[in-house]
Design a protein around this motif. Structure first.
Motif, PDB file in Angstrom:
ATOM      1  N   GLY A  79      -3.039   7.050  20.668  1.00  0.00           N
ATOM      2  CA  GLY A  79      -2.631   6.541  19.371  1.00  0.00           C
ATOM      3  C   GLY A  79      -3.824   6.131  18.533  1.00  0.00           C
ATOM      4  N   VAL A  80      -3.631   6.132  17.228  1.00  0.00           N
ATOM      5  CA  VAL A  80      -4.702   5.848  16.281  1.00  0.00           C
ATOM      6  C   VAL A  80      -4.965   4.343  16.235  1.00  0.00           C
ATOM      7  CG1 VAL A  80      -5.444   6.132  13.891  1.00  0.00           C
ATOM      8  CG2 VAL A  80      -3.962   7.848  14.959  1.00  0.00           C
ATOM      9  N   THR A  81      -6.225   3.976  16.137  1.00  0.00           N
ATOM     10  CA  THR A  81      -6.556   2.556  16.019  1.00  0.00           C
ATOM     11  C   THR A  81      -6.048   2.000  14.695  1.00  0.00           C
ATOM     12  OG1 THR A  81      -8.529   2.931  17.374  1.00  0.00           O
ATOM     13  CG2 THR A  81      -8.408   0.867  16.149  1.00  0.00           C
ATOM     14  N   LEU A  82      -6.402   2.641  13.578  1.00  0.00           N
ATOM     15  CA  LEU A  82      -5.918   2.219  12.258  1.00  0.00           C
ATOM     16  C   LEU A  82      -5.431   3.452  11.519  1.00  0.00           C
ATOM     17  CD1 LEU A  82      -7.672  -0.226   9.772  1.00  0.00           C
ATOM     18  CD2 LEU A  82      -6.421   1.762   8.992  1.00  0.00           C
ATOM     19  N   ALA A  83      -4.190   3.401  11.063  1.00  0.00           N
ATOM     20  CA  ALA A  83      -3.608   4.543  10.357  1.00  0.00           C
ATOM     21  C   ALA A  83      -3.084   4.110   8.996  1.00  0.00           C
ATOM     22  CB  ALA A  83      -2.479   5.168  11.169  1.00  0.00           C
ATOM     23  N   VAL A  84      -3.413   4.886   7.985  1.00  0.00           N
ATOM     24  CA  VAL A  84      -2.799   4.733   6.659  1.00  0.00           C
ATOM     25  C   VAL A  84      -1.596   5.652   6.621  1.00  0.00           C
ATOM     26  CG1 VAL A  84      -3.100   5.039   4.183  1.00  0.00           C
ATOM     27  CG2 VAL A  84      -4.970   4.109   5.557  1.00  0.00           C
ATOM     28  N   ARG A  85      -0.413   5.055   6.460  1.00  0.00           N
ATOM     29  CA  ARG A  85       0.840   5.806   6.532  1.00  0.00           C
ATOM     30  C   ARG A  85       1.344   6.140   5.130  1.00  0.00           C
ATOM     31  NH1 ARG A  85       2.338   8.218  10.280  1.00  0.00           N
ATOM     32  NH2 ARG A  85       4.375   7.392  10.824  1.00  0.00           N
ATOM     33  N   MET A  86       1.850   7.379   4.964  1.00  0.00           N
ATOM     34  CA  MET A  86       2.250   7.862   3.640  1.00  0.00           C
ATOM     35  C   MET A  86       3.629   8.517   3.682  1.00  0.00           C
ATOM     36  SD  MET A  86      -1.392   9.592   2.615  1.00  0.00           S
ATOM     37  CE  MET A  86      -0.727  10.293   1.096  1.00  0.00           C
ATOM     38  N   ASN A  87       4.500   8.035   4.566  1.00  0.00           N
ATOM     39  CA  ASN A  87       5.754   8.743   4.791  1.00  0.00           C
ATOM     40  C   ASN A  87       6.791   8.540   3.693  1.00  0.00           C
ATOM     41  OD1 ASN A  87       5.601   6.101   5.868  1.00  0.00           O
ATOM     42  ND2 ASN A  87       7.488   6.410   7.022  1.00  0.00           N
ATOM     43  N   THR A  88       6.550   7.614   2.747  1.00  0.00           N
ATOM     44  CA  THR A  88       7.424   7.493   1.580  1.00  0.00           C
ATOM     45  C   THR A  88       6.571   7.407   0.322  1.00  0.00           C
ATOM     46  OG1 THR A  88       7.504   5.071   1.592  1.00  0.00           O
ATOM     47  CG2 THR A  88       9.138   6.216   2.949  1.00  0.00           C
ATOM     48  N   GLU A  89       7.200   7.665  -0.800  1.00  0.00           N
ATOM     49  CA  GLU A  89       6.495   7.633  -2.083  1.00  0.00           C
ATOM     50  C   GLU A  89       5.865   6.264  -2.336  1.00  0.00           C
ATOM     51  OE1 GLU A  89       4.778   8.979  -5.392  1.00  0.00           O
ATOM     52  OE2 GLU A  89       6.029  10.252  -4.088  1.00  0.00           O
ATOM     53  N   ALA A  90       6.492   5.215  -1.818  1.00  0.00           N
ATOM     54  CA  ALA A  90       5.998   3.858  -2.050  1.00  0.00           C
ATOM     55  C   ALA A  90       4.685   3.573  -1.341  1.00  0.00           C
ATOM     56  CB  ALA A  90       7.054   2.848  -1.598  1.00  0.00           C
ATOM     57  N   SER A  91       4.253   4.479  -0.464  1.00  0.00           N
ATOM     58  CA  SER A  91       2.980   4.303   0.235  1.00  0.00           C
ATOM     59  C   SER A  91       1.950   5.352  -0.156  1.00  0.00           C
ATOM     60  CB  SER A  91       3.211   4.341   1.752  1.00  0.00           C
ATOM     61  OG  SER A  91       3.955   3.230   2.189  1.00  0.00           O
ATOM     62  N   ARG A  92       2.217   6.143  -1.182  1.00  0.00           N
ATOM     63  CA  ARG A  92       1.256   7.134  -1.650  1.00  0.00           C
ATOM     64  C   ARG A  92       0.530   6.605  -2.890  1.00  0.00           C
ATOM     65  NH1 ARG A  92       5.957  11.605  -1.074  1.00  0.00           N
ATOM     66  NH2 ARG A  92       6.308  11.223   1.169  1.00  0.00           N
ATOM     67  N   LYS A  93      -0.622   7.245  -3.182  1.00  0.00           N
ATOM     68  CA  LYS A  93      -1.494   6.731  -4.247  1.00  0.00           C
ATOM     69  C   LYS A  93      -1.643   5.217  -4.066  1.00  0.00           C
ATOM     70  CE  LYS A  93      -0.322  10.416  -7.495  1.00  0.00           C
ATOM     71  NZ  LYS A  93       0.240  10.778  -8.809  1.00  0.00           N
ATOM     72  N   ASN A  94      -2.010   4.852  -2.843  1.00  0.00           N
ATOM     73  CA  ASN A  94      -1.909   3.453  -2.445  1.00  0.00           C
ATOM     74  C   ASN A  94      -3.119   2.601  -2.813  1.00  0.00           C
ATOM     75  OD1 ASN A  94      -3.859   3.862  -0.162  1.00  0.00           O
ATOM     76  ND2 ASN A  94      -2.206   5.194   0.546  1.00  0.00           N
ATOM     77  N   ASN A  95      -4.286   3.228  -3.000  1.00  0.00           N
ATOM     78  CA  ASN A  95      -5.497   2.481  -3.383  1.00  0.00           C
ATOM     79  C   ASN A  95      -5.878   1.396  -2.371  1.00  0.00           C
ATOM     80  OD1 ASN A  95      -5.883   3.843  -5.972  1.00  0.00           O
ATOM     81  ND2 ASN A  95      -4.041   2.742  -6.598  1.00  0.00           N
ATOM     82  N   HIS A  96      -5.603   1.635  -1.097  1.00  0.00           N
ATOM     83  CA  HIS A  96      -6.012   0.671  -0.073  1.00  0.00           C
ATOM     84  C   HIS A  96      -7.537   0.611   0.029  1.00  0.00           C
ATOM     85  CE1 HIS A  96      -1.923   0.336   1.081  1.00  0.00           C
ATOM     86  NE2 HIS A  96      -1.862   1.368   1.903  1.00  0.00           N
ATOM     87  N   ILE A  97      -8.041  -0.535   0.460  1.00  0.00           N
ATOM     88  CA  ILE A  97      -9.470  -0.702   0.740  1.00  0.00           C
ATOM     89  C   ILE A  97      -9.624  -1.164   2.187  1.00  0.00           C
ATOM     90  CG2 ILE A  97     -11.558  -2.007   0.208  1.00  0.00           C
ATOM     91  CD1 ILE A  97     -10.649  -2.112  -2.688  1.00  0.00           C
ATOM     92  N   ILE A  98     -10.430  -0.429   2.949  1.00  0.00           N
ATOM     93  CA  ILE A  98     -10.725  -0.737   4.353  1.00  0.00           C
ATOM     94  C   ILE A  98     -12.225  -0.947   4.431  1.00  0.00           C
ATOM     95  CG2 ILE A  98     -10.620   0.142   6.716  1.00  0.00           C
ATOM     96  CD1 ILE A  98      -8.293   2.019   5.655  1.00  0.00           C
TER      97      ILE A  98
END
Length: 746
Positions: free
Chosen positions: A172-191
């Motif tokens: 399994g991935v240590t840290l994953a950015v999930r995009m399975n719905t529209e509400a999590s896309r174009k998310n502009n997260h900062i890690i």
């Protein structure tokens, strides 16, 4: 007035003194899950829920709250680092403007698929929120193949910073950015500013450290930025960062001795800039791999990288024409410019070219790169027509050569260690590509939590005390129970030892005798020694004999746990004698069970005779998914006589390209009457299936079954040199993709 009114003033003070801290500061200290749930239900903007110091075991923390931009809601430790969450536990949170800080998840595992999740349900996501100064350490199920995510980022505009993530041991991935719905896309997260600490080799696909998106949503935009992170020996698989979405920026990160690459696996318009890769000549260390369209790779620094093919210092892959989202989009309109590559072995262009991946890069460029090295004077490998790449203004040291006709100028190999301890070209050469100063963008001390150490956790053999063990029944067991990691159990020369119980090794231990007459060890159990989770074993100058063993099919001298182990082990065997494992037809020296993995197994300078099973049985991973049992195997300086099955059977099936091994060295051995048992299934004296790097040299076969190879994907490197096969048949192989030199048949 106050002096003259004590009767009125003191009740006023008492009133405020009796007010709780939570009433004044809008903060509530909670000591158990019941108090936590109540506090969460009542928390308001600007409020704090504070977990009391101590151990929180078997808790599923669900935190739903809504703060405001200027009134965050906080969930934090009473004292950062003093709240230990363990057992079957996790944390899920959702809402707006939330900050999580100061928690330590240690020595447990999640009851769900995520340890720390930025959502509490599919439609309840966290936005504009932050996780900081938090630790996840060894929070893994012991079921090695079971997959989970340590951190799953959903929603939009979230930040994950100054955290420490170390010792993920299962799939399994240590840290994953999930995009399975529209509400999590174009998310502009900062890690940013996170410490991704050592992750052991998984030996299977699914060991990425950071993954942004998935193949299913790879053509959607994530717009995530990962910057100023430190990846320290994160060796899970060959994709350290797996970019699987579009519009991401991967900038100013440091990769220290990482076995793998920053891979633009899917997605377009990725910016990879200012990253430093310090391989220090460790095996399989890699750099940057381009796949897909409109990728920009610039001003990165690579030193001492040894990986090749898909794991080179700089890699541009071939693609699949009209590719589906889960395969390989061709490289189009991409650039690999102004990078520095020093003392690194391989630059791979058109990598992965085959019948399916038949589309070479097009309308792309390779400009202003400095490539200086002496370990490989022919660093470039071209797997296809590279006319679709424009080569211009690159510098290559004058001793080296390239098959590329133009775009390279020769320059002296002038490399010095600068004031930051990094190898650097001359300033004049740096100025020609406008690289600037060679300096790490971030140091190990500047990342992660401010309270949790970044120390080594592994314990070396022979690093502890020496415990003398007298001859007798179960004296080895008694000594083992009193030992600690790294200790040496020293047996008496010529002594006799009987085991009536299983020896279970749960930490690194050495079992040995001093030079001289070997002590003899016998056992009345089917297995002499079991390496359990957390264990590692070295044996030296001992004699194992099967005279007392029960008539039990599948006996072994050494075996790994029968259940899954999530901690890699090592096995070192030196100068031992093994005799008469013949109570039935299937008595083995060593068996590696499914779900276990060895970083290294060394069988050195030993004698094996009259054995009805195999010496090394490592063929239990049979799902053909690229999974295997050992990373590095060395068999050197041994004699094998009257062995009914193989000296070694090593199996890695399937076509997955996400792993490195196995890597096997066989040298200076003698095999006599090996592999000819009447019930022997493979009919081979050694059987290697899917081994990625195999070197066999200076070894003699006498009246034995053939050496058998099965070469699979990944362009395995197989070299057989200076071997003699007397009455032992021809080498058996499924194809001719190996190199043979000075092979003598008699």
């Amino acid at each position: 007035m106050l002096k003259n009114s004590p009767i009125h003033f003191y009740p006023f003070i008492l009133f405020f003194a009796l007010l709780s801290y939570s009433q004044i500061s809008n903060a509530e200290l909670v000591k158990n899950i019941k108090e936590f749930d109540k506090a969460v239900a009542n928390v308001k903007p600007g409020g704090e829920v504070i977990l009391a110091n101590g151990t929180w075991s078997d808790v599923e923390l669900i935190f739903k709250a809504k703060g405001l931009p200027n009134k965050q809601v906080e969930l934090k430790a009473q004292t950062p680092g003093k709240v230990i969450i363990t057992g079957r536990s996790n944390l899920a949170f959702s809402g707006e403007y939330i900050t999580i800080s100061g928690l330590v998840f240690k020595d447990g595992y999640t009851p769900t698929g995520e340890v720390l999740s930025f959502r509490t349900a599919n439609d309840e996501l966290a936005n504009n929120s932050r996780v900081t100064n938090t630790v996840i350490d060894n929070f893994s199920t012991t079921d090695r193949p079971m997959s989970d995510l340590w951190v799953a980022m959903y929603g939009k505009n979230n930040r994950f910073d100054h955290n420490t993530l170390i010792n993920k041991r299962n799939r399994g991935v240590t840290l994953a950015v999930r995009m399975n719905t529209e509400a999590s896309r174009k998310n502009n997260h900062i890690i940013e500013y996170n410490y991704f600490g050592p992750r052991q080799i998984l030996g299977a696909n699914g060991g990425e450290t950071l993954r942004i998106g998935t193949s299913h949503f790879s053509r959607e935009y994530s717009n995530t930025t990962a910057r100023y992170n430190y990846f320290d020996r994160t060796n899970g698989e060959h994709e350290i960062i797996s970019n699987k979405s579009s519009g991401n920026s991967l900038i100013n990160n440091v990769f220290f001795e990482t076995q793998g690459t920053l891979t633009m696996r899917h997605g377009h318009f990725t910016k990879v800039e200012g990253n430093y890769f310090l391989g220090n000549h460790k095996p399989n260390t890699g750099g940057i791999r381009i796949i897909n369209e409109s990728q920009s790779v610039s001003n990165n620094y690579m030193y001492g990288l040894t990986g090749k093919r898909l794991r080179g210092a700089l890699v541009i892959m071939n693609g699949v024409p009209n590719s589906s989202p889960n395969r390989y989009d061709p490289v189009i309109d991409s650039s690999m410019n102004n990078n520095i590559v020093i003392d690194s072995d391989y630059i791979e262009l058109g990598a992965g070219a085959d019948e399916e991946r038949s589309a070479p890069p097009s309308t792309s460029e390779f400009k202003g790169n400095i490539i200086l090295g002496k370990s490989n004077l022919s660093p470039f490998t071209l797997y296809d027509d590279m006319s679709g790449i424009n080569f211009e203004g690159n510098y290559l040291n004058e001793e080296a050569s390239t098959p590329i006709k133009s775009g390279f100028a020769s320059t002296p190999y002038k490399v010095t260690v600068n004031k930051y301890g990094l190898k650097s070209p001359s300033k004049a050469l740096l100025d020609k590509i406008n690289f600037g100063e060679v300096k790490l963008p971030v140091t190990k001390d500047e990342v992660g939590t401010n309270y949790y150490p970044k120390n080594e956790t592994s314990v070396a053999f022979n690093s502890g005390d020496t415990i003398k063990v007298k001859s007798g029944t179960n004296t080895i067991l008694t000594a083992l129970e009193a030992s600690k990691a790294g200790d040496v159990l020293l047996l008496e020369n010529g002594g006799e030892y009987l085991l009536t119980k299983f020896v279970e090794v749960r930490h690194p231990i050495t079992l040995m005798a001093a030079k001289g007459k070997k002590p003899i060890i016998r056992s009345q159990k089917p297995n002499f020694i079991n390496i359990e989770n957390g264990g590692a074993l070295a044996v030296e100058n001992l004699w194992f004999d099967g005279a007392e063993s029960p008539d039990y099919k599948g006996n072994s001298i050494i075996s790994t746990s029968s259940t899954s182990m999530n901690i890699n082990y090592n096995l070192l065997v030196r100068n031992i004698k093994v005799t008469d494992l013949d109570v039935n037809g299937y008595f083995y020296f060593f068996k590696a069970n499914a779900g276990t993995f060895a970083d290294r197994i060394d069988i050195l300078d030993s004698e094996f005779s009259n054995i009805t099973g195999a010496i090394l049985q490592m063929n239990r991973e049979v799902d053909d998914l690229g999974v295997y049992s050992v990373e590095n195997l060395t068999i050197s300086g041994n004699t094998f006589k009257d062995i009914k099955e193989e000296v070694a059977t090593v199996y890695r099936g399937g076509t997955d390209e996400s792993t490195f091994g196995p890597m096997v060295t066989v040298k200076d051995n003698t095999l006599t009457n090996v592999g000819k048992g009447p019930t022997h299934r493979s009919g081979a004296s050694m059987y290697f299936h899917g081994v990625q790097k195999l070197n066999i040299s200076n070894t003699t076969w006498n009246n034995s079954a053939p050496l058998e190879l099965f070469l699979t994907n990944g362009e395995p490197v197989t070299v057989i040199k200076d071997v003699v096969l007397k009455n032992s048949g021809k080498i058996q192989t499924n194809n001719s993709g190996y190199k043979a030199e000075n092979v003598t048949y008699k």
